[in-house]
Write an enzyme that holds these catalytic residues in place. Structure first.
Site, PDB file in Angstrom:
ATOM      1  CE  LYS A 176      -2.393  -1.680   3.522  1.00 55.95           C
ATOM      2  NZ  LYS A 176      -1.933  -3.107   3.471  1.00 55.95           N
ATOM      3  CE1 TYR A 244      -6.357 -15.237  11.970  1.00 57.36           C
ATOM      4  CE2 TYR A 244      -6.766 -15.576   9.744  1.00 57.36           C
ATOM      5  CZ  TYR A 244      -7.143 -14.967  11.001  1.00 57.36           C
ATOM      6  OH  TYR A 244      -8.401 -14.528  11.229  1.00 57.36           O
ATOM      7  CG  HIS A 247       1.949  -9.644   9.307  1.00 52.20           C
ATOM      8  ND1 HIS A 247       1.093 -10.674   9.657  1.00 52.20           N
ATOM      9  CD2 HIS A 247       1.068  -8.477   9.195  1.00 52.20           C
ATOM     10  CE1 HIS A 247      -0.142 -10.290   9.420  1.00 52.20           C
ATOM     11  NE2 HIS A 247      -0.004  -8.873   9.181  1.00 52.20           N
TER      12      HIS A 247
END
Length: 308
Positions: A176, A244, A247
């Protein structure tokens, strides 16, 4: 890539966010595995289109110097309003586009606009309903993570690597981020461990890993990105995460990023303190309240609104 996106066949708008200036479209693109005889094979694709951040000043000058066309909307005393069209610039692109192709039904649900509600996930509900669902997730969904960790993909993007199997992690830019606007800096630290799926799994034995990420990330960012001080760096974890495998999100404190809202976002510093000073098994015992889209699979598990 221009020609590839030109083949995009629009189906519908999945979502739009006027605040974040993003538009998410569903359509189809030719299959990447199609051969000559299957040239018309189409697969679902998602385009996430967002406005690029405005540079304060670049080699080409201020953004105002790129204005090619102006149209007035009105004027009152010292105030005036305009619409503008910017001239094209290779150095200052106007849009950032992320592509998911082929996109699964799970991707379509995830990126579709949906009603969000506050829910409470008790420790009991997590163990009885949510954990079995997480454990049944196919490994293929996070194969891209293992591709990065084992060195087969995205190695040119890695900014930092610590290969210790217990405390190590890698850091790379989040998809992003536009990779140039420091005030919207967005990185990901991905743990080398495969036994920690989410914040719920964290215990006192993971403190060395958490502290290693905190200390090395805060040291690494100012070194890699001069102008960003360690006290301008925010480290946090999502619950529920988008995938999952443990992080940590690393952003500039000024960055307005999705998922940084109360409930979903948990500061790494607070996580460490809760485990170290309150309870070694803190996150496996507490109730967690957060906002969740009603189409998210976990919503039905938490609320008990299970389909027959």
């Amino acid at each position: 890539m221009t020609h590839e996106l030109a083949a995009f066949n629009f189906t519908r708008v999945l979502n739009e966010d006027p605040i974040l200036k993003t538009l998410t479209l569903l359509g189809t693109l030719p299959s990447p595995t199609a051969v000559n005889g299957e040239a018309n094979t189409q697969e679902s694709a998602i385009l996430i289109i967002e406005r690029s951040a405005f540079p304060v000043q670049t080699a080409t000058g201020h953004v105002a110097q790129r204005i090619a066309t102006l149209a007035t909307l009105g004027k009152n005393d010292i105030y005036s309003w305009w619409t503008a069209i910017l001239a094209q610039s290779q150095l200052e692109p106007d849009l950032k586009i992320s592509v998911i192709h082929p996109a699964t039904e799970a991707h379509i649900v995830k990126y579709s606009k949906q009603e969000r509600k506050m829910v409470t996930e008790t420790a009991e509900i997590y163990r009885a309903r949510v954990l079995p669902w997480i454990e049944n997730q196919p490994k293929s969904r996070i194969q891209w993570v293992y591709n990065i960790l084992n060195g087969s993909k995205e190695q040119d993007d890695i900014l930092f690597r610590d290969n210790d199997p217990d405390t190590g992690f890698i850091v790379l830019p989040d998809s992003k981020w536009d990779r140039k606007t420091l005030s919207s800096l967005y990185l990901l630290a991905i743990s080398m461990r495969s036994d920690v799926r989410s914040m719920r799994d964290l215990t006192t034995k993971h403190l060395p890993m958490l502290k290693n990420i905190r200390e090395k990330a805060l040291k690494m960012v100012p070194e890699k990105f001069p102008g960003v001080a360690s006290d301008e760096v925010r480290l946090f974890v999502h619950y529920h995460p988008s995938y999952y495998h443990f992080h940590v999100h690393i952003t500039h404190v000024q960055a307005q990023v999705p998922g940084s809202t109360v409930g979903q976002s948990h500061l790494l510093e607070n996580i460490i303190d809760n485990i170290e000073h309150i309870d070694p098994d803190y996150y496996s015992k507490i109730n967690l309240r957060f906002a969740l889209g009603v189409n998210h699979p976990v919503y039905a598990l938490v609320t008990g609104e299970l389909s027959n």
